[in-house]
Design an enzyme around this catalytic site. Structure first.
Site, short mmCIF file in Angstrom:
data_model
loop_
_atom_site.label_atom_id
_atom_site.label_comp_id
_atom_site.label_asym_id
_atom_site.label_seq_id
_atom_site.Cartn_x
_atom_site.Cartn_y
_atom_site.Cartn_z
N SER A 86 35.01 72.01 49.40
CA SER A 86 34.13 70.91 49.02
C SER A 86 32.70 71.41 48.88
O SER A 86 32.43 72.33 48.10
CB SER A 86 34.25 69.77 50.03
N HIS A 190 35.47 63.03 46.57
CA HIS A 190 36.50 63.62 45.69
C HIS A 190 37.47 62.56 45.16
O HIS A 190 38.66 62.81 45.01
CB HIS A 190 37.25 64.74 46.43
#
Length: 305
Positions: A86, A190
């Site tokens: 991430s 996400h």
């Protein structure tokens, strides 16, 4: 062969930066970065409580700064590959020379603010599912209108969505899942909930000075190595609204012949996954400066060739 990795949001804990600021020059670097991005990194890394550093706009720059600071403390190293989970992908981009440190921190500051703004629109969150079969878990999440936002491998998937959807998951776990653990993050990262942040990052990306990676950069979009800096940055923009495929990154580590994995501060999460998914690969997490000597030894043993 060594891979250097950087963790994502949720790895931060109150005061975790404190011992790192005792290293020579560390306080000056953190102060300069703080001035550059308009955020007091030293305060948030040493004195702030868990709720303060849970704020996406704070957590993301703090994690990248800690990763860069701890990696620099290792000295001049030459990993065989780099990757990040991430927001850790921005840290990895700096490791690879795609962005310089100040540019990486400026970009992540924009990312954190944009994602915090997107997260404020609807109350959302993320929960880790421990155990289970992805072929069973993923369809179950989709049935509940949840997104498998992080497919981490080693029996772990992170679901993201509204708080009502996550509550439904608690009451109706997929077959084989042992536990559902709410994560200390402030939004459904996400997923489509982050689409407004993509637009702002796309604008910010156009102002970046970008170089091609000096070492193989493994992208968590699909686990592939990325050859150009432009492609790396394009993926950094898109990933905020798309799932993290850390499982595919670890498959690529296997294919590259990785023999050791070092996770920068605040390490622990990715080494835990590697211990389960990459048997035989030596792992080390940088949690405090006390881990530096062991890390240097491990790096020397696995980069000698």
């Amino acid at each position: 062969m060594l891979v250097l990795v950087a963790p994502g949001q949720g790895a931060q804990t109150p005061g975790f930066l404190t011992p790192w600021l005792e290293l020579p020059g560390a306080s000056d670097r953190i102060a300069a970065w703080s001035d550059a991005i308009g955020l007091d990194l030293a305060h948030y890394g040493t004195k702030a409580d868990a709720d303060e550093i849970r704020d996406t706009a704070v957590a993301q720059p703090l994690l990248v700064a800690a990763g860069l600071l701890s990696a620099s403390a290792l000295g001049d190293i030459a990993p065989g590959a780099v990757a990040g989970h991430s927001v850790g992908e921005i840290t990895a981009a700096a490791f690879a020379g795609v962005l310089d440190d100040t540019a990486a921190l400026g970009f992540v500051r924009t990312r954190g603010l944009a994602m915090a703004e997107a997260a404020a629109v609807t109350k959302t969150g993320m929960s880790a599912l421990l155990g289970g079969d992805p072929d069973v878990t993923v369809p179950h999440l989709e049935k509940l209108a949840l997104t498998p936002a992080n497919v981490n491998g080693a029996g772990q998937i992170v679901a993201a969505g509204t708080m009502e959807q996550l509550a439904a998951l608690e009451a109706d776990k997929p077959e084989g899942v042992r536990r559902v653990v709410a994560l200390q993050v402030a939004g459904a990262f996400h997923t489509h909930h982050m689409a407004p942040a993509v637009e702002k990052l796309d604008v910010a990306a156009k102002a970046l000075a970008v170089a091609d990676p000096k070492v193989p950069y493994v992208s968590n979009k699909d686990g592939r190595t990325v050859a150009t800096g432009a492609d790396v940055v394009s993926r950094l923009v898109g990933q905020v609204a798309n799932p993290v495929r850390w499982d595919l990154c670890m498959e690529t580590f296997k294919e590259l012949g990785v023999t050791a994995l070092v996770e920068v501060c605040p390490g622990g999460t990715l080494t835990g996954l590697a211990k389960r998914a990459l048997p035989g690969v030596a792992t080390l997490a940088l949690k405090t400066p006390d881990d530096l000597d062991a890390a240097r030894t491990l790096i020397a043993e696995h980069t000698a060739a």
